[in-house]
Design an enzyme around this catalytic site. Structure first.
Site, PDB file in Angstrom:
ATOM      1  CG  HIS A   1      -4.149   4.247   3.646  1.00  0.00           C
ATOM      2  ND1 HIS A   1      -4.258   3.155   2.823  1.00  0.00           N
ATOM      3  CD2 HIS A   1      -5.333   4.898   3.572  1.00  0.00           C
ATOM      4  CE1 HIS A   1      -5.462   3.155   2.258  1.00  0.00           C
ATOM      5  NE2 HIS A   1      -6.136   4.201   2.693  1.00  0.00           N
TER       6      HIS A   1
ATOM      7  CG  ASP B   1     -25.230   7.984 -16.858  1.00  0.00           C
ATOM      8  OD1 ASP B   1     -25.885   7.948 -15.796  1.00  0.00           O
ATOM      9  OD2 ASP B   1     -25.472   8.789 -17.777  1.00  0.00           O
TER      10      ASP B   1
ATOM     11  CG  ASP C   1      -1.763   1.137   1.493  1.00  0.00           C
ATOM     12  OD1 ASP C   1      -1.766   2.065   0.660  1.00  0.00           O
ATOM     13  OD2 ASP C   1      -2.481   1.132   2.519  1.00  0.00           O
TER      14      ASP C   1
END
Lengths: 548, 548
Positions: free
Chosen positions: A363, A438, A191
């Site tokens: 994080h 959409d 990460d």
């Protein structure tokens, strides 16, 4: 073909969002995470963005299943789209699977192959043996994955932080990471979100002290906004509230739903008698009330936003203390600032991250990232979950820690990273990209471009009714416009446009039917320069010819 | 009527932008600053936002002139619009007036009444005697105003910080503020931008050390992005560059123009032989080059953006060091982040505020605001230049410093604050607001709303050609759409729409001409629910009826 492990990110590289990574070996393929991104300012009208899954389609026969690291939208959000197409099992911890289940129900997607895995367990799929390792993050049930392949182990951290005093009492399982480190790790995927931040993220527990302070001094209601899935945060707030003699009321659709799931699974422990519904609040004094709500990102329609704008029955006002227990996700800064101002205007006291420690990140910062690197001692390093600069910086950090630069892969979505026991290389690319959704379908770039153009200066529709034989005008031109000028105040302009159109069309009288394209082009050009000159605006111009 | 001072903010309250404040006493009126705001995400297609100047129009006869505190856009940007209407003098320091002159030239507005004032001088306009007091800010030539009125002195700080070691060697004139403080100040109006930040803004000089460091270690070209008007920053960068044996090249239209003005007036002192044009750069080695450019906010079309995307002849790449010497203005975070990623991707080293001290704010932090309060010891306090929460917090700070809460006015735009020697109160409101400018005219709310709607799901135009007598359809319906679905891939949908329209129109056959409104409404409604059902999208629907 054999003895090669392919790692192919289809999302989450060069971006924080729509995470999805393919692991492929021989005839087996597993996919880690399946997330969405939220549309940015350049994508008007788009609901969500999902990864392009062409590569999964092309390798349908190999595809053995999804491994999910945790339940945030950028890791699970695209599952309803993927599982409509791919009939594969999905593995995750109890909380993750419960959130996925809920999501699939809402999207009316039927998938019976959701499987709960407990950290410490190993799932076998084809040649992959994947161990789930407990980590910490801003959501319950987050895990890293030790993906054991025939040529070695890849550690994928998922989103993580190193919290030695987490709220659930079970810290990140660093012993297990060390176990793999001692045995030898082929590659680490880690990460990169907080690579720009030095030091070590604060423990979630630290901010409990701030809550204590504000609950001590507040004399009216306390409203805390946070993410619904941040169960640890909600647990802390609820604990402090109850200790201060307050009941807890959850507001916002996702908050109510996620809390219910977390309570059912035991991730959240709140005495039921301390939870009240909004219509019961009138039985309590203001200093007996704590509301926990969605809206920490200033989202319109969220609980907090509606409370700040008097469109919620809990109308925030003088005497109330509002704690925004989150930081603004990039792009949401203006929205958050707006809601803080609205709350101030209504007389509430507002506590937010710039003023007090009411939020910690989920994080890992640089020292935690170094710890992960040291625990796992990987041969190859692939930074993940970051914009390009984050990946680059994380690569440099690996270099400082002894990973040779040629063993670090800064990848783009679609890159194929091919690892063998001896070496690794980028070996071409596969189809990848962002699919904009959409409503029920995806959106073409042309359509999106038109939306942007329309939003800038609106449009002018000019309807010309022509005799199909002579090309003569049979009725006065019809002009309709939206988003350009206020029609009612622009009679003169409209009349001038009509005159221009009559003149322009006359030029083509007697011409062939095949010349309609020329008429349209002529009308478009002359109208465009006329309007630009008169108004300094350039609306989209749509000539329509009706032939009788 | 007499013995009353009216202070009426027409902009800059509850917002950071379009600053404008009216001071009115008897038959005299002066206006401090005349700025613009930049449109936010809610205002597609809008160029700039200016204050509503209705009140100035209604009091044209009293209006004696503009006093400008400094040359930033949010303080001078609306002058081209105002001076087209109001033939009044404009007072400012040399740099401010030069920037205004340049702006008026570009807008082709003729105003011969620009007057340069030196800090320390007093301008007399009607009953107002206005002394200009030197302050510090992120632009040269910034001043506060001591507005001496028949009932006392109002100090308006303008935008300021307290820098005791400024680059121009002339610190903020705290002696002069103390002079007024000793004599008695009726009211203080003070910059609230940085009220959330504790302590004292760093001196501009501090970041010189960071520049020294990066110029010491850089081996390739150095590109520094900053605001064109931040003359002090540019001076520092140029000094360090020249000391390191580099030439300086200015890029970006506003950078080149503002540097020229600042050089001419002596605000910027760079040996001409050290400044080179972009096409001369090839004569120098990379380690002899420093480029100073616009684009610190990630603006598309700016110098830095184009260098990062290979659309500028200075194509940034490996070996280059880019220093972004600014912080992102709220709303620009995503754009700045994007340009940093692009630069990383091209191989450049990027230094920005999160990593190193390459920027200091131009606005006073809390200890500086306290100092200003202590120097001037005002009876009344009016926080300015802030969003609502900033004004409120600044009010609390005044209370801590001994200003009774009832003597602090948290004002909205349009509020009339009426001060006498004895007391002060809010006395009603005047017309105020935001005028959105697009091209040559202002924009109606309806038009803006339509633009937003169009940007969400596009539009569908349906043209029905009807017999004016019978209402029968004379030609097949014409369907045109933009921003909704990709027409070429949607033939089936279009055919179904046409069939629906034929069916819908037939219902009205034989009806009166007066019933066209009903046809339109009928078509609109049935088409809307049809499309919503089929596509989950709700485009704007525009039925047009042509009668023959």
């Amino acid at each position: 073909m054999a003895n090669k492990l392919k790692i192919i990110p289809l999302g989450g590289m060069g971006e924080i969002g729509k995470n999805m990574t393919v692991f492929e070996y021989g005839n087996d393929m597993i996919v880690v995470d399946c997330g969405i991104s939220f549309p940015d300012d350049d994508m008007p009208g788009i609901d969500v963005v999902i990864p392009d899954m062409t590569y999964l389609r092309e390798n349908r026969a190999k595809f053995k299943g999804f491994m999910i690291t945790h339940g945030h939208e950028d890791h699970i959000g695209a599952l309803p789209y993927a599982l409509k197409e791919f009939d594969v099992p999905v593995y995750g911890t109890a909380f993750t699977i419960a959130l996925i289940e809920h999501k699939l129900e809402e999207a009316r997607v039927n998938n019976k192959k959701l499987t709960v895995v407990t950290p410490g367990e190993t799932v076998e799929l084809g040649c992959f043996k994947v161990e789930f390792i407990k980590t910490g993050h801003s959501i319950a049930g987050a895990v890293a994955l030790a993906i054991n392949t025939p040529i070695g182990t890849v550690i994928h951290t998922g989103d993580f932080k190193v919290d030695f005093t987490p709220i659930d009492g079970e810290p990140i399982d660093i012993i297990r990471f060390a176990h793999y480190g001692a045995r030898g790790v082929l590659a680490l995927m880690s990460d990169s979100t907080n690579i720009e931040s030095p030091g070590h993220t604060q423990s979630e527990r630290e901010i409990g002290k701030t809550f204590e302070y504000y609950f001590d001094v507040a004399e009216g209601r306390i409203i805390v906004a946070s993410f619904a899935s941040n169960v640890y945060r909600i647990q802390q707030v609820a604990d402090v509230a109850i200790n201060h003699g307050r009941v807890v009321c959850f507001q916002g659709r996702s908050m109510e739903q996620v809390v219910q799931i977390a309570m059912r699974l035991g991730y959240l422990k709140i005495p039921p008698e301390s939870i009240v519904k909004v219509d019961q609040l009138k039985r309590y004094r203001d200093d007996q009330i704590c509301v926990i709500t969605t809206g920490s990102q200033g989202e319109p329609m969220s609980g907090l936003f509606r409370m700040a704008t008097a469109t919620h029955r809990l109308n925030i006002g003088k005497g109330d203390t509002v704690i925004i227990s989150a930081s603004a996700i990039p792009g949401n800064e203006v929205g958050v600032s707006r809601v803080i101002n609205q709350l101030y205007q209504k007389g509430a006291q507002v506590i937010y991250n710039r003023m007090a420690d009411v939020h910690v990140s989920g994080h890992a910062c640089r020292e935690e990232l170094r710890l992960m690197m040291e625990l796992t001692k990987p041969k190859f390093f692939i930074p993940v979950h970051g914009e390009y600069r984050h990946l680059m910086m994380h690569g440099k950090l690996a270099e400082e820690m002894g990973v040779p630069p040629e063993n670090t892969f800064i990848a783009d979505c679609g890159d194929v990273i091919e690892l063998t026991q001896r070496g690794g290389k980028k070996a071409g690319t596969v189809t990848s990209g962002a699919v904009m959704v959409d409503g029920i379908g995806d959106i073409d770039d042309v359509v999106l471009k038109d939306r942007k153009t329309l939003s800038q200066d609106g449009l002018v529709v000019a309807v010309l009714t022509l005799d199909s034989e002579t090309g003569r005008m049979l009725a006065a031109p019809e002009i309709v416009s939206r988003g350009f000028v206020y029609m009612r105040d622009s009679e003169e302009l409209i009349a001038d446009i009509k005159a221009l159109l009559v003149k322009e069309t006359r030029k083509f009288e007697g011409a062939d039917r095949s010349d309609y394209a020329s008429i349209k082009a002529g009308v478009k050009n002359s109208l465009k320069s006329f309007l630009k000159n008169r108004t300094k605006r350039t609306p989209m111009i749509m000539p329509i010819i009706i032939e009788i």
